[in-house]
Structures are given as structure tokens and as C-alpha cells.
Design a protein around this motif. Structure first.
Motif, PDB file in Angstrom:
ATOM      1  N   MET A  27       0.835  -0.994  -0.039  1.00 49.67           N
ATOM      2  CA  MET A  27       0.060  -0.417  -0.085  1.00 49.67           C
ATOM      3  C   MET A  27       1.119   1.557   0.124  1.00 49.67           C
ATOM      4  O   MET A  27       2.231   1.351   1.044  1.00 49.67           O
ATOM      5  CB  MET A  27      -0.594   0.304   1.230  1.00 49.67           C
ATOM      6  CG  MET A  27      -1.484  -1.152   1.809  1.00 49.67           C
ATOM      7  SD  MET A  27      -3.007  -0.833   3.204  1.00 49.67           S
ATOM      8  CE  MET A  27      -4.184   0.304   1.989  1.00 49.67           C
ATOM      9  N   LYS A  44      -7.587   3.506   3.410  1.00 49.84           N
ATOM     10  CA  LYS A  44      -7.145   2.574   3.058  1.00 49.84           C
ATOM     11  C   LYS A  44      -7.902   1.645   2.391  1.00 49.84           C
ATOM     12  O   LYS A  44      -7.343   0.772   1.500  1.00 49.84           O
ATOM     13  CB  LYS A  44      -7.306   2.139   4.988  1.00 49.84           C
ATOM     14  CG  LYS A  44      -6.863   0.512   5.033  1.00 49.84           C
ATOM     15  CD  LYS A  44      -6.650  -0.349   5.870  1.00 49.84           C
ATOM     16  CE  LYS A  44      -6.416  -1.582   6.451  1.00 49.84           C
ATOM     17  NZ  LYS A  44      -5.619  -1.496   7.822  1.00 49.84           N
ATOM     18  N   GLU A  53      -1.288   7.413   8.184  1.00 55.90           N
ATOM     19  CA  GLU A  53      -0.826   7.834  10.079  1.00 55.90           C
ATOM     20  C   GLU A  53      -0.132   9.160  10.414  1.00 55.90           C
ATOM     21  O   GLU A  53       0.340   9.865   9.950  1.00 55.90           O
ATOM     22  CB  GLU A  53       0.113   6.816  10.319  1.00 55.90           C
ATOM     23  CG  GLU A  53       1.874   6.817   9.226  1.00 55.90           C
ATOM     24  CD  GLU A  53       2.939   6.096   9.995  1.00 55.90           C
ATOM     25  OE1 GLU A  53       3.575   6.200  11.256  1.00 55.90           O
ATOM     26  OE2 GLU A  53       3.882   5.567   8.885  1.00 55.90           O
ATOM     27  N   GLY A  82      -6.348   2.932  -1.224  1.00 49.46           N
ATOM     28  CA  GLY A  82      -4.821   1.295  -0.680  1.00 49.46           C
ATOM     29  C   GLY A  82      -3.519   2.239  -0.353  1.00 49.46           C
ATOM     30  O   GLY A  82      -2.825   2.283  -0.931  1.00 49.46           O
ATOM     31  N   TRP A  83      -4.242   3.447   1.007  1.00 48.23           N
ATOM     32  CA  TRP A  83      -3.652   4.077   1.355  1.00 48.23           C
ATOM     33  C   TRP A  83      -3.092   3.757   2.566  1.00 48.23           C
ATOM     34  O   TRP A  83      -4.267   3.940   3.097  1.00 48.23           O
ATOM     35  CB  TRP A  83      -3.551   5.921   1.174  1.00 48.23           C
ATOM     36  CG  TRP A  83      -2.915   6.073  -0.643  1.00 48.23           C
ATOM     37  CD1 TRP A  83      -4.207   6.057  -1.950  1.00 48.23           C
ATOM     38  CD2 TRP A  83      -2.279   6.655  -1.115  1.00 48.23           C
ATOM     39  NE1 TRP A  83      -3.604   6.599  -2.480  1.00 48.23           N
ATOM     40  CE2 TRP A  83      -2.389   7.117  -2.351  1.00 48.23           C
ATOM     41  CE3 TRP A  83      -1.163   7.484  -0.094  1.00 48.23           C
ATOM     42  CZ2 TRP A  83      -1.646   7.722  -3.198  1.00 48.23           C
ATOM     43  CZ3 TRP A  83      -0.199   8.184  -0.720  1.00 48.23           C
ATOM     44  CH2 TRP A  83       0.069   8.130  -2.666  1.00 48.23           C
ATOM     45  N   LEU A  84      -2.039   4.023   3.389  1.00 52.41           N
ATOM     46  CA  LEU A  84      -2.066   3.438   4.948  1.00 52.41           C
ATOM     47  C   LEU A  84      -1.318   5.220   5.449  1.00 52.41           C
ATOM     48  O   LEU A  84      -0.964   5.560   5.241  1.00 52.41           O
ATOM     49  CB  LEU A  84      -0.904   2.627   4.604  1.00 52.41           C
ATOM     50  CG  LEU A  84      -0.286   2.363   6.100  1.00 52.41           C
ATOM     51  CD1 LEU A  84      -2.286   1.584   7.057  1.00 52.41           C
ATOM     52  CD2 LEU A  84       0.782   1.012   6.811  1.00 52.41           C
ATOM     53  N   ARG A 134       1.434   5.002   1.036  1.00 54.34           N
ATOM     54  CA  ARG A 134       2.133   5.212   2.471  1.00 54.34           C
ATOM     55  C   ARG A 134       2.034   7.181   2.266  1.00 54.34           C
ATOM     56  O   ARG A 134       2.313   7.631   1.863  1.00 54.34           O
ATOM     57  CB  ARG A 134       3.235   5.522   3.115  1.00 54.34           C
ATOM     58  CG  ARG A 134       3.416   3.406   3.742  1.00 54.34           C
ATOM     59  CD  ARG A 134       4.707   3.904   4.151  1.00 54.34           C
ATOM     60  NE  ARG A 134       5.087   4.068   5.247  1.00 54.34           N
ATOM     61  CZ  ARG A 134       5.720   3.933   6.610  1.00 54.34           C
ATOM     62  NH1 ARG A 134       6.440   3.726   5.662  1.00 54.34           N
ATOM     63  NH2 ARG A 134       5.131   4.557   7.398  1.00 54.34           N
ATOM     64  N   GLN A 188      -8.732  11.541  12.093  1.00 59.66           N
ATOM     65  CA  GLN A 188      -8.699   9.800  11.907  1.00 59.66           C
ATOM     66  C   GLN A 188      -9.908   9.167  11.116  1.00 59.66           C
ATOM     67  O   GLN A 188     -10.116   7.904  10.815  1.00 59.66           O
ATOM     68  CB  GLN A 188      -8.468   9.516  13.371  1.00 59.66           C
ATOM     69  CG  GLN A 188      -7.149   9.462  14.129  1.00 59.66           C
ATOM     70  CD  GLN A 188      -6.818   8.483  15.121  1.00 59.66           C
ATOM     71  OE1 GLN A 188      -7.828   7.713  15.653  1.00 59.66           O
ATOM     72  NE2 GLN A 188      -5.754   8.903  15.706  1.00 59.66           N
ATOM     73  N   PHE A 190      -9.069   7.733   7.227  1.00 57.39           N
ATOM     74  CA  PHE A 190      -8.355   6.243   7.615  1.00 57.39           C
ATOM     75  C   PHE A 190      -8.438   5.388   7.424  1.00 57.39           C
ATOM     76  O   PHE A 190      -8.320   4.772   5.936  1.00 57.39           O
ATOM     77  CB  PHE A 190      -7.516   5.953   8.582  1.00 57.39           C
ATOM     78  CG  PHE A 190      -6.443   7.303   9.341  1.00 57.39           C
ATOM     79  CD1 PHE A 190      -6.005   8.589   8.957  1.00 57.39           C
ATOM     80  CD2 PHE A 190      -5.436   7.009  10.391  1.00 57.39           C
ATOM     81  CE1 PHE A 190      -5.469   9.411   9.418  1.00 57.39           C
ATOM     82  CE2 PHE A 190      -4.617   7.875  11.378  1.00 57.39           C
ATOM     83  CZ  PHE A 190      -4.754   8.905  10.342  1.00 57.39           C
ATOM     84  N   ASP A 191      -9.450   4.718   7.183  1.00 56.76           N
ATOM     85  CA  ASP A 191     -10.787   3.764   7.153  1.00 56.76           C
ATOM     86  C   ASP A 191     -10.933   4.128   5.313  1.00 56.76           C
ATOM     87  O   ASP A 191     -10.236   3.353   4.067  1.00 56.76           O
ATOM     88  CB  ASP A 191     -12.491   3.296   7.559  1.00 56.76           C
ATOM     89  CG  ASP A 191     -11.531   2.989   9.206  1.00 56.76           C
ATOM     90  OD1 ASP A 191     -10.205   2.224   9.025  1.00 56.76           O
ATOM     91  OD2 ASP A 191     -12.574   2.830   9.669  1.00 56.76           O
TER      92      ASP A 191
END
Length: 286
Positions: free
Chosen positions: A1, A27, A34, A30-32, A3, A20, A23-24
Motif C-alpha cells: 500500500m 485504506k 498515520e 489503497g493508502w495507509l 503511505r 482519523q 483513515f478507513d
């Protein structure tokens, strides 16, 4: 994935943050993602495909260090959003001069690079007002923002002189509309309209941020608001992933109080579809 780093601060304990919620959906695309503090010195920004400046709400305490962090990111292989060019333009509220020169209605403003009490006192007659607001050109979260009458300006002169000894600052009339009606925020992702809110100060305050007791309400913007926002976006020196355009009613017209392009809260909690709109814009630009 792939970042993505969301540039943040060491602790968000005393703040309201909604990033946040992204974030889901990121994801799923295709992206993580943080959160990474901009103050960390051991980060290899090449490890990320994109760095999005987000909740860096203490950058005004060390502007030089913050800009140095952004320059390191810019020099890495990571894409910075919003761009360094945009940050350099937006980090000082003097950008409001640029907007005014392009015919955009802003809150009337006087600009200062030194604290001279008699010149500030002239602001009351200049604006024909009994209250003024004093704020630094570089600030976040309403830090070092003062609402002043002629009396307490004189009483607090020594304290204010110390606060603004090494800070350029601006003077504006206090707008009763912020207390009586509130401040409007329109949100745009990759130039596309997303949602709008009305921010109203808590009882006895004039600051609209949640951290200061401000209350939020979703609204549908009128055409005048949308037209002003479109003119603001057209005036920017580069494309942006996100923009928050803050408006207040002044003399029966909407005036720009700020364009937030560095670390605005985007209030994803106020519109259920806004996280996905942001992610769609992110994919479009990144």
C-alpha cells in the motif's frame, strides 16, 4: 500500500481533531495513513508517498523550525500537500492584502510591525468602533488574539508591548456579527465544494474555536458566500488539496476573515460524506 503521513504535533490531547475519520476510506483506496509530529527529527520523509499538513496547531511557537521541517519534506521524494509555495503565501495574514488587491472584500485591517500605543489608539477612530481586535500575522488557534476597548488597551499596554515586541501584527474592528451571528466556514477539496458550517462563540467569548467553547452548526451557504469563496480560490498562487474559507457578515456583506490553507480543522464530523469527498480529492491530486 502507498503511505501517507498526516503532519501533526506531539500531542492532540487538548484539541478536537477529526482526521482519523479519513483513515478507513484512505485504506479502502489503497493508502495507509498515520499521524506524524512535525517536531520529530528522526523521520525519513522518503518513506512516504505523500505528506499532508494537518493538525500542526503549535507551529506558531517555532515558525522557523516548522518551515525547516516542510523544506526537508519538499526536498524528499514525498509530495507535500498543501505545497510549500502555498504555505509560504498563507503563513502570514498579510496574504489578505493580496486578496484585497484582487478586489476581494476582506475585514478592514491596519498592519503594524512595531507596538506604538498612540498608533493603536488611533484605530478606534479609524474604524469608528469602540472595540478592536489585535492579532499576530502568524498565529493558530486564536493564540495571542485580544479584544480591546480604549480603556483596557491602555491598561494592558505594557503586556501587549511585550507580547508583540518581535511579532508583526494586525488591527481590525471587532465585528459584533461574530457574536450575534457567528463565523461561516466553507470547505473545498481539490477545488470542489464539500460542506459549510456556522461557528458561534460560547457565552462571554468571541473566539469560535471548539477549544474556546465555540458551537458548530451545519449550514447551506447562500450564493453570495459561494461566489466569494470561488473568487478566493481563483486568487490562490497554486492549486490546493484543501481550503477553508472563513467569512463574516460586515455592513450587510460577507467579508473574508481568513483563508486557511495550512492547518485548518476541516470538521469531518459535521458532514457524513465529507471524509469520502476528501479522499476522492486526495486521489485526484496525489
Amino acid at each position: 500500500m502507498k503511505r501517507c503521513a498526516f503532519l501533526s504535533m506531539d500531542s492532540l490531547e487538548d484539541f478536537f481533531s477529526y482526521d482519523q475519520m479519513l483513515f478507513d476510506p484512505l485504506k479502502a483506496a489503497g493508502w495507509l495513513a498515520e499521524e506524524v509530529s512535525w517536531r520529530k527529527t528522526d523521520v525519513d520523509w522518503n518513506d512516504y508517498d505523500v505528506v499532508v499538513i494537518r493538525t500542526t496547531w503549535d507551529y506558531q511557537d517555532d515558525v522557523e523550525g516548522f518551515m525547516a521541517c516542510l523544506q526537508r519534506i519538499e526536498a524528499s521524494s514525498a509530495q507535500l500537500q498543501n505545497s510549500l509555495k502555498i504555505v509560504e503565501w498563507n503563513i502570514s495574514k498579510s496574504y489578505l492584502n493580496d486578496l484585497q488587491n484582487q478586489g476581494i472584500n476582506i475585514v478592514p485591517t491596519l498592519w503594524f510591525n512595531a507596538f506604538i500605543l498612540t498608533e493603536l489608539q488611533h484605530g478606534f477612530s479609524h474604524f469608528d468602533t469602540s472595540e478592536i481586535v489585535l492579532k499576530p500575522l502568524v498565529s493558530a488557534n486564536a493564540d495571542h488574539t485580544y479584544r480591546l476597548t480604549p480603556e483596557n488597551l491602555k491598561q494592558q499596554a505594557d503586556q501587549l508591548k511585550a507580547v508583540f515586541a518581535e511579532r508583526e501584527f494586525m488591527l481590525q474592528p471587532f465585528l459584533t456579527g461574530i457574536v450575534d451571528e457567528g463565523e461561516y466556514s466553507l470547505f473545498y477539496f481539490a477545488g470542489h465544494y464539500s460542506h459549510s458550517i456556522l461557528k458561534q462563540p460560547g457565552a462571554g467569548d468571541f473566539r469560535v474555536q471548539e477549544e474556546h467553547g465555540g458551537q458548530l452548526k451545519s449550514i447551506q451557504p447562500c450564493e453570495e458566500m459561494l461566489t466569494t469563496a470561488r473568487h478566493c480560490l481563483a486568487a490562490l498562487p497554486a492549486d490546493v488539496l484543501y481550503a477553508r474559507i472563513d467569512l463574516v457578515r460586515y455592513k450587510n456583506e460577507f467579508a473574508v476573515i481568513e483563508i486557511e490553507l495550512i492547518e485548518p480543522s476541516l470538521y469531518f464530523n459535521m458532514d457524513a460524506e465529507s471524509p469520502q469527498r476528501f479522499v476522492d480529492a486526495f486521489i485526484e491530486m496525489c
